[in-house]
Design a protein around this motif. Sequence first.
Motif, PDB file in Angstrom:
ATOM      1  N   ALA A   1       0.656  -1.185  -0.125  1.00  0.00           N
ATOM      2  CA  ALA A   1      -0.067   0.159  -0.192  1.00  0.00           C
ATOM      3  C   ALA A   1       0.985   1.358   0.065  1.00  0.00           C
ATOM      4  O   ALA A   1       0.573   2.362  -0.760  1.00  0.00           O
ATOM      5  CB  ALA A   1      -0.812  -0.032   1.341  1.00  0.00           C
ATOM      6  N   LYS A   2       2.053   1.032   0.785  1.00  0.00           N
ATOM      7  CA  LYS A   2       3.019   2.456   0.833  1.00  0.00           C
ATOM      8  C   LYS A   2       3.502   2.634  -0.679  1.00  0.00           C
ATOM      9  O   LYS A   2       3.449   3.744  -1.203  1.00  0.00           O
ATOM     10  CB  LYS A   2       4.077   1.838   1.763  1.00  0.00           C
ATOM     11  N   GLU A   3       3.915   1.467  -1.382  1.00  0.00           N
ATOM     12  CA  GLU A   3       4.668   1.475  -2.683  1.00  0.00           C
ATOM     13  C   GLU A   3       3.330   2.151  -3.736  1.00  0.00           C
ATOM     14  O   GLU A   3       4.004   2.913  -4.572  1.00  0.00           O
ATOM     15  CB  GLU A   3       5.049   0.109  -3.112  1.00  0.00           C
ATOM     16  N   LEU A   4       2.122   1.915  -3.494  1.00  0.00           N
ATOM     17  CA  LEU A   4       1.238   2.080  -4.400  1.00  0.00           C
ATOM     18  C   LEU A   4       0.604   3.541  -3.980  1.00  0.00           C
ATOM     19  O   LEU A   4      -0.237   4.190  -4.657  1.00  0.00           O
ATOM     20  CB  LEU A   4      -0.196   1.050  -4.160  1.00  0.00           C
ATOM     21  N   GLY A   5       1.113   4.097  -3.080  1.00  0.00           N
ATOM     22  CA  GLY A   5       0.977   5.595  -2.709  1.00  0.00           C
ATOM     23  C   GLY A   5      -0.233   6.039  -1.708  1.00  0.00           C
ATOM     24  O   GLY A   5      -0.775   7.056  -1.788  1.00  0.00           O
ATOM     25  N   SER A   6      -0.676   5.002  -1.200  1.00  0.00           N
ATOM     26  CA  SER A   6      -1.838   5.219  -0.119  1.00  0.00           C
ATOM     27  C   SER A   6      -1.329   6.229   0.825  1.00  0.00           C
ATOM     28  O   SER A   6      -0.094   6.300   1.283  1.00  0.00           O
ATOM     29  CB  SER A   6      -2.173   3.920   0.821  1.00  0.00           C
ATOM     30  N   ASP A   7      -2.385   7.310   1.315  1.00  0.00           N
ATOM     31  CA  ASP A   7      -1.657   8.117   2.180  1.00  0.00           C
ATOM     32  C   ASP A   7      -2.288   7.376   3.683  1.00  0.00           C
ATOM     33  O   ASP A   7      -1.446   7.838   4.398  1.00  0.00           O
ATOM     34  CB  ASP A   7      -2.658   9.395   1.939  1.00  0.00           C
ATOM     35  N   TYR A   8      -3.437   7.061   3.883  1.00  0.00           N
ATOM     36  CA  TYR A   8      -3.750   6.509   5.112  1.00  0.00           C
ATOM     37  C   TYR A   8      -4.007   5.009   4.866  1.00  0.00           C
ATOM     38  O   TYR A   8      -5.076   4.857   3.730  1.00  0.00           O
ATOM     39  CB  TYR A   8      -4.851   7.186   5.925  1.00  0.00           C
ATOM     40  N   ILE A   9      -3.514   4.184   5.474  1.00  0.00           N
ATOM     41  CA  ILE A   9      -4.370   2.827   5.406  1.00  0.00           C
ATOM     42  C   ILE A   9      -5.271   2.479   6.543  1.00  0.00           C
ATOM     43  O   ILE A   9      -4.972   2.853   7.876  1.00  0.00           O
ATOM     44  CB  ILE A   9      -3.287   1.529   5.205  1.00  0.00           C
ATOM     45  N   VAL A  10      -6.394   1.853   6.283  1.00  0.00           N
ATOM     46  CA  VAL A  10      -7.279   1.467   7.393  1.00  0.00           C
ATOM     47  C   VAL A  10      -7.351   0.090   7.525  1.00  0.00           C
ATOM     48  O   VAL A  10      -7.559  -0.774   6.836  1.00  0.00           O
ATOM     49  CB  VAL A  10      -8.890   1.812   6.883  1.00  0.00           C
ATOM     50  N   VAL A  11      -6.943  -0.303   8.839  1.00  0.00           N
ATOM     51  CA  VAL A  11      -6.710  -1.950   9.155  1.00  0.00           C
ATOM     52  C   VAL A  11      -7.623  -2.190  10.487  1.00  0.00           C
ATOM     53  O   VAL A  11      -7.486  -1.559  11.491  1.00  0.00           O
ATOM     54  CB  VAL A  11      -5.223  -2.175   9.298  1.00  0.00           C
ATOM     55  N   GLY A  12      -8.464  -3.189  10.060  1.00  0.00           N
ATOM     56  CA  GLY A  12      -9.344  -3.563  11.197  1.00  0.00           C
ATOM     57  C   GLY A  12      -8.954  -4.973  11.948  1.00  0.00           C
ATOM     58  O   GLY A  12      -7.877  -4.978  12.556  1.00  0.00           O
ATOM     59  N   ARG A  13      -9.564  -5.928  11.342  1.00  0.00           N
ATOM     60  CA  ARG A  13      -9.388  -7.296  11.860  1.00  0.00           C
ATOM     61  C   ARG A  13      -7.917  -7.828  12.184  1.00  0.00           C
ATOM     62  O   ARG A  13      -7.504  -8.472  13.088  1.00  0.00           O
ATOM     63  CB  ARG A  13      -9.988  -8.219  11.279  1.00  0.00           C
ATOM     64  N   PRO A  14      -6.855  -7.339  11.121  1.00  0.00           N
ATOM     65  CA  PRO A  14      -5.418  -8.021  11.300  1.00  0.00           C
ATOM     66  C   PRO A  14      -4.925  -7.339  12.675  1.00  0.00           C
ATOM     67  O   PRO A  14      -3.894  -7.911  13.278  1.00  0.00           O
ATOM     68  CB  PRO A  14      -4.952  -7.308  10.035  1.00  0.00           C
ATOM     69  N   ILE A  15      -5.623  -6.100  13.200  1.00  0.00           N
ATOM     70  CA  ILE A  15      -5.020  -5.613  14.329  1.00  0.00           C
ATOM     71  C   ILE A  15      -5.937  -5.967  15.557  1.00  0.00           C
ATOM     72  O   ILE A  15      -5.748  -6.421  16.690  1.00  0.00           O
ATOM     73  CB  ILE A  15      -5.006  -3.969  14.332  1.00  0.00           C
ATOM     74  N   THR A  16      -7.322  -5.667  15.411  1.00  0.00           N
ATOM     75  CA  THR A  16      -8.249  -6.026  16.576  1.00  0.00           C
ATOM     76  C   THR A  16      -8.322  -7.328  16.650  1.00  0.00           C
ATOM     77  O   THR A  16      -8.560  -7.644  17.917  1.00  0.00           O
ATOM     78  CB  THR A  16      -9.687  -5.455  16.179  1.00  0.00           C
ATOM     79  N   GLU A  17      -8.264  -8.388  15.986  1.00  0.00           N
ATOM     80  CA  GLU A  17      -8.266  -9.651  16.396  1.00  0.00           C
ATOM     81  C   GLU A  17      -6.964 -10.355  16.442  1.00  0.00           C
ATOM     82  O   GLU A  17      -6.760 -11.549  16.517  1.00  0.00           O
ATOM     83  CB  GLU A  17      -9.255 -10.418  15.232  1.00  0.00           C
ATOM     84  N   ALA A  18      -6.005  -9.651  16.579  1.00  0.00           N
ATOM     85  CA  ALA A  18      -4.695 -10.442  16.696  1.00  0.00           C
ATOM     86  C   ALA A  18      -4.497 -10.939  18.205  1.00  0.00           C
ATOM     87  O   ALA A  18      -4.959 -10.162  19.161  1.00  0.00           O
ATOM     88  CB  ALA A  18      -3.404  -9.234  16.334  1.00  0.00           C
ATOM     89  N   ALA A  19      -3.731 -11.594  18.148  1.00  0.00           N
ATOM     90  CA  ALA A  19      -3.316 -12.270  19.761  1.00  0.00           C
ATOM     91  C   ALA A  19      -2.592 -11.113  20.369  1.00  0.00           C
ATOM     92  O   ALA A  19      -2.960 -10.707  21.682  1.00  0.00           O
ATOM     93  CB  ALA A  19      -2.227 -13.552  19.655  1.00  0.00           C
ATOM     94  N   ASP A  20      -1.860 -10.308  19.718  1.00  0.00           N
ATOM     95  CA  ASP A  20      -0.956  -9.163  20.448  1.00  0.00           C
ATOM     96  C   ASP A  20      -1.509  -7.899  19.490  1.00  0.00           C
ATOM     97  O   ASP A  20      -0.691  -7.628  18.496  1.00  0.00           O
ATOM     98  CB  ASP A  20       0.332  -9.348  20.457  1.00  0.00           C
ATOM     99  N   PRO A  21      -2.665  -7.306  19.765  1.00  0.00           N
ATOM    100  CA  PRO A  21      -2.924  -6.126  18.820  1.00  0.00           C
ATOM    101  C   PRO A  21      -1.855  -5.070  18.999  1.00  0.00           C
ATOM    102  O   PRO A  21      -1.555  -4.235  17.703  1.00  0.00           O
ATOM    103  CB  PRO A  21      -4.101  -5.739  19.542  1.00  0.00           C
ATOM    104  N   VAL A  22      -1.274  -4.658  19.963  1.00  0.00           N
ATOM    105  CA  VAL A  22      -0.179  -3.701  19.843  1.00  0.00           C
ATOM    106  C   VAL A  22       0.920  -3.762  18.741  1.00  0.00           C
ATOM    107  O   VAL A  22       1.584  -3.196  18.207  1.00  0.00           O
ATOM    108  CB  VAL A  22       0.082  -3.240  21.402  1.00  0.00           C
ATOM    109  N   ALA A  23       1.349  -5.206  19.001  1.00  0.00           N
ATOM    110  CA  ALA A  23       2.456  -5.627  18.108  1.00  0.00           C
ATOM    111  C   ALA A  23       2.031  -5.589  16.632  1.00  0.00           C
ATOM    112  O   ALA A  23       2.833  -5.332  15.661  1.00  0.00           O
ATOM    113  CB  ALA A  23       2.781  -7.099  18.406  1.00  0.00           C
ATOM    114  N   ALA A  24       0.687  -6.189  16.542  1.00  0.00           N
ATOM    115  CA  ALA A  24       0.176  -6.207  15.199  1.00  0.00           C
ATOM    116  C   ALA A  24       0.307  -4.579  14.523  1.00  0.00           C
ATOM    117  O   ALA A  24       0.710  -4.330  13.394  1.00  0.00           O
ATOM    118  CB  ALA A  24      -1.258  -6.861  15.010  1.00  0.00           C
TER     119      ALA A  24
END
Length: 232
Positions: free
Chosen positions: A199-222
């Motif tokens: 997403a960075k390479e493609l030029g996104s300004d902000y990425i919106v990330v839900g489940r890969p963080i909210t449902e991670a065993a360690d959300p802060v690390a994700a």
Amino acid sequence: MGKDVIVACDFAGAARTFDFLDRFTGRKPYVKIGMELYYAEGPSIVREIKRRGHRIFLDLKLHDIPNTVKKAMAVLSALDVDIINLHAAGTTAMMEAALEGVTRADGTRPKLIAVTQLTSTDQAAMERDLLIEKPLEEVVLHYALTAKNAGLDGVVCSPLEAGRVHEVCGDRFLTVTPGVRFSDSAVGDQKRVTTPARAKELGSDYIVVGRPITEAADPVAAYERCLSEFLD
Ligand code: C5P
């Protein structure tokens, strides 16, 4: 304009949301509040998350007659959010009215961005249900340009569309992009996904990330992994 990771807090209520946010003792994530949480808890959830020092993208996707959207935007703008959105399908008149409504008495305002075509809409559904027969990408770019001409700050789109949106609407026009997954995490119901690094390479300004963080065993690390892949 700073690039950042926005965490989609798609929780059913305040208790779950604060349990989640309480884990972040260092950097406070940029938070997306969507319909589920807002309709469950009302404006108080926005005030409380703001009070805790988070920046907020209020993702309510307004779409109604211009006068109604203008008045609703004025109410939401008073909550001091940082990004707010609407559907470009509401047309130029609605977007211009929204921009007026969202602008505070002192001239400041949240960034106002537009949903073009939802990523859940495909070519077949657009033709069958909306009677739009142009190619989906052309429709997305046309809606983005219409939003830009109405004075808006950017669009919600797929990271895969971010480059073309910037080509057509300029580098300063924001692309806020959901559909982000780590290379080794579950895709879920998202169809066209990219990694934070891509997403960075493609030029996104902000990425919106839900489940890969909210449902991670360690959300802060994700979250931190997302930041380092997207920002470094
Ligand atoms: O859990 P996930 O990372 O798929 O969350 C993505 C978030 O972005 C969700 O809140 C979803 O509603 C939102 N979104 C999306 N696609 C759009 C617009 C918003 O996934 N086109």
